[in-house]
Design a protein around this motif. Structure first.
Motif, PDB file in Angstrom:
ATOM      1  N   LEU A   9       6.772  -4.897  -8.866  1.00  0.00           N
ATOM      2  CA  LEU A   9       7.508  -5.943  -9.885  1.00  0.00           C
ATOM      3  C   LEU A   9       7.176  -5.732 -11.186  1.00  0.00           C
ATOM      4  N   GLN A  10       5.841  -5.630 -11.713  1.00  0.00           N
ATOM      5  CA  GLN A  10       5.484  -5.605 -12.887  1.00  0.00           C
ATOM      6  C   GLN A  10       5.825  -4.183 -13.390  1.00  0.00           C
ATOM      7  N   ALA A  11       5.676  -3.318 -12.695  1.00  0.00           N
ATOM      8  CA  ALA A  11       6.190  -1.888 -13.440  1.00  0.00           C
ATOM      9  C   ALA A  11       7.691  -1.849 -13.539  1.00  0.00           C
ATOM     10  N   ALA A  12       8.498  -2.548 -12.940  1.00  0.00           N
ATOM     11  CA  ALA A  12       9.959  -2.464 -13.083  1.00  0.00           C
ATOM     12  C   ALA A  12      10.355  -3.238 -14.180  1.00  0.00           C
ATOM     13  N   GLN A  13       9.728  -4.242 -14.810  1.00  0.00           N
ATOM     14  CA  GLN A  13       9.894  -4.894 -15.724  1.00  0.00           C
ATOM     15  C   GLN A  13       9.060  -4.420 -17.205  1.00  0.00           C
ATOM     16  N   PRO A  14      10.078  -3.952 -18.157  1.00  0.00           N
ATOM     17  CA  PRO A  14       9.526  -3.565 -19.159  1.00  0.00           C
ATOM     18  C   PRO A  14       9.153  -4.724 -20.286  1.00  0.00           C
ATOM     19  N   GLN A  15       8.161  -4.691 -20.871  1.00  0.00           N
ATOM     20  CA  GLN A  15       7.688  -5.544 -21.670  1.00  0.00           C
ATOM     21  C   GLN A  15       7.444  -5.222 -23.007  1.00  0.00           C
ATOM     22  N   GLY A  16       8.582  -5.326 -23.687  1.00  0.00           N
ATOM     23  CA  GLY A  16       8.602  -5.251 -25.246  1.00  0.00           C
ATOM     24  C   GLY A  16       8.621  -3.662 -25.679  1.00  0.00           C
ATOM     25  N   GLY A  17       8.809  -2.795 -24.538  1.00  0.00           N
ATOM     26  CA  GLY A  17       8.930  -1.261 -24.877  1.00  0.00           C
ATOM     27  C   GLY A  17      10.309  -0.816 -24.859  1.00  0.00           C
ATOM     28  N   GLY A  18      11.300  -1.380 -24.794  1.00  0.00           N
ATOM     29  CA  GLY A  18      12.862  -1.016 -24.572  1.00  0.00           C
ATOM     30  C   GLY A  18      13.089  -0.137 -25.677  1.00  0.00           C
ATOM     31  N   LEU A  19      13.081  -0.524 -26.958  1.00  0.00           N
ATOM     32  CA  LEU A  19      13.191   0.271 -28.038  1.00  0.00           C
ATOM     33  C   LEU A  19      12.558   1.607 -28.175  1.00  0.00           C
ATOM     34  N   SER A  20      11.256   1.515 -28.319  1.00  0.00           N
ATOM     35  CA  SER A  20      10.256   2.608 -28.275  1.00  0.00           C
ATOM     36  C   SER A  20      10.807   3.468 -27.234  1.00  0.00           C
ATOM     37  N   MET A  21      11.112   3.077 -25.825  1.00  0.00           N
ATOM     38  CA  MET A  21      11.424   3.917 -24.758  1.00  0.00           C
ATOM     39  C   MET A  21      12.525   4.834 -25.218  1.00  0.00           C
ATOM     40  N   LEU A  22      13.719   4.152 -25.676  1.00  0.00           N
ATOM     41  CA  LEU A  22      14.936   4.517 -26.076  1.00  0.00           C
ATOM     42  C   LEU A  22      14.747   5.705 -27.266  1.00  0.00           C
ATOM     43  N   ILE A  23      13.978   5.164 -28.260  1.00  0.00           N
ATOM     44  CA  ILE A  23      13.687   6.540 -29.247  1.00  0.00           C
ATOM     45  C   ILE A  23      12.952   7.774 -28.477  1.00  0.00           C
ATOM     46  N   MET A  24      11.986   7.525 -27.564  1.00  0.00           N
ATOM     47  CA  MET A  24      11.446   8.570 -27.130  1.00  0.00           C
ATOM     48  C   MET A  24      12.236   9.392 -26.399  1.00  0.00           C
ATOM     49  N   MET A  25      13.251   8.921 -25.527  1.00  0.00           N
ATOM     50  CA  MET A  25      14.393   9.556 -24.837  1.00  0.00           C
ATOM     51  C   MET A  25      14.997  10.564 -25.810  1.00  0.00           C
ATOM     52  N   VAL A  26      15.567   9.895 -26.813  1.00  0.00           N
ATOM     53  CA  VAL A  26      16.494  10.619 -27.852  1.00  0.00           C
ATOM     54  C   VAL A  26      15.433  11.698 -28.434  1.00  0.00           C
ATOM     55  N   LEU A  27      14.091  11.589 -28.797  1.00  0.00           N
ATOM     56  CA  LEU A  27      13.506  12.549 -29.137  1.00  0.00           C
ATOM     57  C   LEU A  27      13.364  13.863 -28.397  1.00  0.00           C
ATOM     58  N   ILE A  28      13.055  13.515 -27.070  1.00  0.00           N
ATOM     59  CA  ILE A  28      12.978  14.521 -25.845  1.00  0.00           C
ATOM     60  C   ILE A  28      14.166  15.354 -25.800  1.00  0.00           C
ATOM     61  N   ILE A  29      15.285  14.697 -25.971  1.00  0.00           N
ATOM     62  CA  ILE A  29      16.707  15.431 -26.037  1.00  0.00           C
ATOM     63  C   ILE A  29      16.704  16.067 -27.037  1.00  0.00           C
ATOM     64  N   VAL A  30      16.461  15.844 -28.338  1.00  0.00           N
ATOM     65  CA  VAL A  30      16.498  16.651 -29.433  1.00  0.00           C
ATOM     66  C   VAL A  30      15.760  17.806 -29.499  1.00  0.00           C
ATOM     67  N   VAL A  31      14.555  17.726 -28.934  1.00  0.00           N
ATOM     68  CA  VAL A  31      13.689  18.726 -28.680  1.00  0.00           C
ATOM     69  C   VAL A  31      13.831  19.830 -27.867  1.00  0.00           C
ATOM     70  N   MET A  32      14.634  19.255 -26.775  1.00  0.00           N
ATOM     71  CA  MET A  32      15.201  20.105 -25.594  1.00  0.00           C
ATOM     72  C   MET A  32      16.262  21.039 -26.184  1.00  0.00           C
ATOM     73  N   TYR A  33      17.164  20.295 -27.060  1.00  0.00           N
ATOM     74  CA  TYR A  33      18.263  21.115 -27.682  1.00  0.00           C
ATOM     75  C   TYR A  33      17.914  22.187 -28.496  1.00  0.00           C
ATOM     76  N   PHE A  34      16.946  21.891 -29.310  1.00  0.00           N
ATOM     77  CA  PHE A  34      16.465  22.885 -30.451  1.00  0.00           C
ATOM     78  C   PHE A  34      15.492  23.975 -29.813  1.00  0.00           C
ATOM     79  N   PHE A  35      14.726  23.745 -28.912  1.00  0.00           N
ATOM     80  CA  PHE A  35      13.692  24.753 -28.198  1.00  0.00           C
ATOM     81  C   PHE A  35      14.509  25.364 -27.006  1.00  0.00           C
ATOM     82  N   MET A  36      15.530  24.898 -26.497  1.00  0.00           N
ATOM     83  CA  MET A  36      15.991  25.424 -25.241  1.00  0.00           C
ATOM     84  C   MET A  36      17.650  25.654 -25.330  1.00  0.00           C
ATOM     85  N   ILE A  37      18.286  24.912 -25.757  1.00  0.00           N
ATOM     86  CA  ILE A  37      19.877  24.993 -25.677  1.00  0.00           C
ATOM     87  C   ILE A  37      20.380  25.849 -26.767  1.00  0.00           C
TER      88      ILE A  37
END
Length: 105
Positions: A9-37
Motif C-alpha cells: 500500500l505504501q509503494a502504491a501511493q506516490p508521496q510528493g513525487g508525481g511531477l518529478s515522475m512525469l518529467i522523468m517519463m517525458v525525458l525517457i521518451i525524448v531520449v528514446m526518440y533521439f537515440f533510437m527512432i
C-alpha cells in the motif's frame, strides 16, 4: 501478512513525487526518440532514396546476400544478372546496398 500488505500500500501511493515522475517519463521518451527512432527513420529515408535512384549497370547486393548487376529496371522490379547467364527478377525492396565501390576478386 500484514507487513507485506502495508508495504504494498505504501509503494502504491506516490508521496510528493508525481511531477518529478512525469518529467522523468517525458525525458525517457525524448531520449528514446533521439537515440533510437530518429536514426532509424533517417536510415529508412536514405535506403528509399537509394532504391529510387537505381540505374542499369549498378552493382548491388540483395537482402539475401546475392551480388549482381542490374540489367533492367522498372518502377517496382529489377532484373539482376548474377553471372553465368543467370538473371533474377526481384522487387526493389530486396536491394540492400550499392557495391559499385567495393573491390571485386
Amino acid at each position: 501478512m500484514t507487513n507485506f500488505s502495508t508495504v504494498l500500500l505504501q509503494a502504491a501511493q506516490p508521496q510528493g513525487g508525481g511531477l518529478s515522475m512525469l518529467i522523468m517519463m517525458v525525458l525517457i521518451i525524448v531520449v528514446m526518440y533521439f537515440f533510437m527512432i530518429r536514426p532509424q527513420q533517417k536510415k529508412q529515408k536514405e535506403l528509399a532514396k537509394f532504391r529510387s535512384n537505381l540505374q542499369k549497370g549498378d552493382k548491388i547486393v540483395t537482402i539475401g546476400g546475392i551480388y549482381g548487376k542490374i540489367v533492367d529496371i522498372t518502377e517496382q522490379y529489377v532484373t539482376v544478372d548474377v553471372g553465368g547467364d543467370v538473371r533474377i527478377k526481384m522487387d526493389k525492396s530486396a536491394i540492400l546496398k550499392d557495391m559499385s565501390d567495393a573491390q571485386t576478386r
